[in-house]
Enzyme design. Structure first.
Site, mmCIF file in Angstrom:
data_model
loop_
_atom_site.group_PDB
_atom_site.id
_atom_site.type_symbol
_atom_site.label_atom_id
_atom_site.label_comp_id
_atom_site.label_asym_id
_atom_site.label_seq_id
_atom_site.Cartn_x
_atom_site.Cartn_y
_atom_site.Cartn_z
ATOM 1 C CD GLU B 29 -2.465 -1.491 2.604
ATOM 2 O OE1 GLU B 29 -2.450 -0.636 3.504
ATOM 3 O OE2 GLU B 29 -2.911 -2.650 2.760
ATOM 4 C CB SER B 59 -6.670 -6.166 -0.265
ATOM 5 O OG SER B 59 -7.715 -5.330 -0.703
ATOM 6 C CD GLU B 60 -3.650 -4.763 5.106
ATOM 7 O OE1 GLU B 60 -4.867 -4.961 4.896
ATOM 8 O OE2 GLU B 60 -3.165 -3.626 5.220
ATOM 9 C CG ASP B 85 0.660 -3.138 15.389
ATOM 10 O OD1 ASP B 85 0.557 -3.138 16.612
ATOM 11 O OD2 ASP B 85 1.585 -2.546 14.783
ATOM 12 C CG HIS B 129 -1.049 2.018 14.013
ATOM 13 N ND1 HIS B 129 -2.335 1.962 14.494
ATOM 14 C CD2 HIS B 129 -1.164 2.139 12.663
ATOM 15 C CE1 HIS B 129 -3.180 2.064 13.482
ATOM 16 N NE2 HIS B 129 -2.504 2.167 12.360
#
Ligand SMILES: Cc1ncc(C[n+]2csc(CCOP(=O)(O)OP(=O)(O)O)c2C)c(N)n1
Ligand SMILES: [Mg+2]
Lengths: 330, 325
Positions: B29, B59-60, B85, B129
């Site tokens: 991304e 969209s991991e 994370d 995070h």
């Protein structure tokens, strides 16, 4: 519907493949009841036309991505029966020497790039193989099979969007057998057609095919694969079908109404195709000969699989890493 | 020689490999024209173009699925997961798919891929995070895990990770992105599975990883002033783990202190302590002591985050107390 593009010989081959998948899985079921096949297994009995029709439309170097219900898709790509059956039985002559089992059948040399048992996971992975083909300029196509229930997991939606924006050469095939495990998919899905009704969300055409008609499946496969190969992007096909048995193992599937089962048994793809081939000029002798030769093949595979040695400790620690070993420290 | 930041070293390491090998591609991304949210991919898009350096949607699972499918069919993708994370939303692809598939298929497939990710705290980003997740990755059979602590190692270990035929989780300590050092020109290639001894001392061995390495070094300097002479080992690679070097250095001083950013339970130091106790117990002159982030989600406030993550002061105090106790 009868395929305009296939001649009688090709259709006889489609018949042979479907009969082979049927007889193989019936034997696998018997061997499960006899405790030769351990663990679990998920059969495609009743759904054979989809695996057979697609495999016939694929090039040898195209990629198949299957689910835990993947015996049919593996065999349809030309993987011999013996290693598949031996894998189900946990023998060293199995396709993966017993290390994968029924739910993970893989034969890279046949383009079977794995059977995946986490719902939805292989859709993005199929995108990756398609992306690779696109980058390498090989015009290979990835065909990815999954069930109706799998359309409600996030990976399905991520993969469809991804394939669409990158115009990937991938064909998604939803085998809608109406049931996930023990729940009717329409009861837990926002739309009646779990794949086709979602296609437009990703800019794709809504395509529904009779998944019990191998000619119809073949035709739709040819079109979608040609489109992918030509660089025109992904397709998604919803193939309507029904599993004759339960979800897995010895599940009798009693949650399904008797009338529904009876109605779908009448639409069994194999007798239907048998009748069509006779009408199109095949002889009863030809079809019986196919059935008998498949039966002999299943018999031979059973004997060969049973004769395979059980794996020893040498296999246990092998092939975690590409160097063949499993060392995590020096 | 050039002064290079840790973040610039990432782009340099990737560029070095992309120039050498056309099958190396980068996806993630905002990694393209934007150069990455941590600016770790600046310049790659300009040099290699949008086909090889490709922006993805949020969209991991698709990012890592794509990397896996590409790796099994002959490419060497480098995928970015922006913050480590976020592995939680695509962990299935990492753990069940990438890590297991070679073994399950009896070696039919290999997965030469790298997953880079910004890891750990120090930036006051709060609990979602900031976690240091090296222990998540370390406990999965089938994954290699690399955590560099300086710009030079970033380049060399990136090259080694890209060239390695197995999946490598490459964790970039966010707290180090701005750190700088002199780095030689030309190709740099390191070796996975090798720890580095950064300082040699007679009294105690501090074993540290990632962002904890500069802190351990600083602490060792202060401790030396107080008469405690420490060895500092940079682990660099959790899998494969260079136990030869680590055990040798612990045996030499008789004392082991781990400095870990991951939360306490099942941190990498726990495994290391177990190996040390099993294999060189009689070389020890005192208890093994683990200096870790407590077993809590990380707080956002700077005052609180500084208390949570091991600090130079905490390392000095813990080592001093234990050595004098
Ligand atoms: C992520 C995940 N959730 C749940 C399961 C358990 N499970 C296995 S098969 C299945 C039903 C899937 O239904 P469908 O996609 O329609 O495929 P079918 O079995 O009908 O071929 C479920 C829920 C799983 N394997 N993975
Ligand atoms: Mg279903």
């Amino acid at each position: 519907m009868s395929s305009a593009t296939l001649d009688l010989n090709a259709k006889l081959e489609l018949y042979r493949v479907q009969v082979a998948l049927r007889q193989f899985e019936k034997r696998a079921y018997d061997l499960f009841l006899e405790n030769y096949v351990k663990g679990t297994s998920h059969l495609s009995l009743g759904q054979e036309a989809i695996a057979a029709g697609f495999a016939a439309a694929m090039r040898p170097d195209d990629y198949t991505f299957a689910t835990y219900r993947g015996h049919a898709h593996t065999l349809a790509r030309g993987v011999p029966m013996t290693p598949v059956l031996a894998e189900l039985m946990g023998r060293t002559n199995g396709l993966m020497a017993g290390k994968g089992g029924s739910m993970h059948l893989t034969s890279v040399e046949h383009g079977v790039m794995g059977s995946y048992a986490i719902i939805g996971a292989h859709l993005p992975i199929a995108c990756g193989a398609a992306w690779s083909a696109q980058y390498r300029g090989t015009d290979q196509v990835a065909v990815c099979f999954f069930g109706d229930g799998s359309t409600n997991i996030g990976a399905f939606h991520e993969a469809l969007n991804f394939a669409a924006i990158w115009k990937l050469p991938v064909v998604f095939v939803c085998e809608n057998n109406l049931w996930m495990e023990y729940t009717r998919t329409t009861e837990i899905t926002a739309v009646p057609n779990p794949a086709a009704d979602r296609a437009s969300a990703y800019g794709l055409e809504s395509i529904i095919v009779d998944g019990n008609d191998v000619d119809a499946v073949y035709d739709v496969a040819v079109t979608a694969i040609a489109r992918a190969r030509a660089g025109e992007g992904p397709s998604m096909i919803e193939a309507l079908t029904y599993r004759h048995g339960g979800h897995s193992r010895a599940d009798p599937g009693k949650y399904r109404p008797d009338e529904e089962v009876a109605e779908w048994l009448k639409k069994d793809p194999i007798p239907m195709y048998h009748a069509r081939l006779l009408a199109e000029g095949a002889t009863e002798e030809q079809l019986v000969e196919i059935e008998l030769s498949v039966a002999a093949e299943v018999e031979r595979a059973t004997e060969e699989a049973k004769a395979g040695p059980t794996p020893g400790a040498d296999l246990l620690m092998k092939d975690v890493w590409a160097d063949g070993g499993s060392a995590w420290r020096n | 020689m050039a002064q290079l930041t840790f973040r610039e070293a990432i782009a340099r390491g990737i560029a070095q490999e992309m120039r050498r090998d056309e099958t190396v591609l980068a996806i993630g991304e905002d990694i393209g024209a934007a150069g990455g949210v941590f600016k770790g991919t600046v310049g790659l898009f300009e040099e290699f173009g949008p086909v090889r350096v490709r922006d993805t949607p949020i969209s991991e699972q698709a990012i890592l699925g794509a990397a896996m499918g590409a790796a099994m069919t002959g490419l060497r993708p480098i995928a970015e997961i922006m913050f480590s994370d976020f592995f939680a939303v695509c962990w299935d692809i990492v753990v069940n798919e990438i890590a297991k598939s070679r073994y399950m298929t009896n070696g039919q497939m290999t997965f030469p891929l790298v997953i880079r990710s910004g890891n750990g705290g120090g930036l006051r980003f709060g609990a979602q995070h900031s976690q240091s997740v090296e222990n998540w990755a370390m406990m999965v059979p089938g994954l290699k895990v690399v955590v560099p602590s300086n710009a030079l190692d970033v380049i060399g270990l990136m090259a080694a990770a890209v060239r390695d035929p197995d999946p490598v989780i490459f964790l970039e300590a966010k707290a180090l992105y701005a750190s700088k050092m002199e780095v030689p020109d030309g190709e740099i290639v390191d070796t996975l599975g090798t720890a580095k001894v950064l300082r040699q001392g007679a009294d105690a061995t501090l074993v540290a990883l990632g962002a904890m390495v500069p802190k351990a070094l600083k602490a060792a300097e202060e401790l030396a002033g107080a008469g405690i002479d420490c060895t500092v080992v940079d682990v660099r690679s959790l899998v494969p783990l260079d136990t030869t070097t680590i055990l040798r250095e612990v045996s030499a001083t008789g004392r082991l202190f781990t400095v870990e950013e991951n939360p306490r339970l099942c941190g990498w130091g726990g495994e290391l302590s177990s190996i040390v106790s099993e294999e060189i117990f009689y070389d020890l002159d005192g208890p093994i002591v683990r200096i870790t982030t407590p077993h809590i989600p990380l707080p956002a406030a700077d005052a609180l985050e500084d208390m949570a993550i091991p600090s130079v002061e905490r390392i000095v105090a813990t080592v001093t107390q234990s050595m004098n106790g």
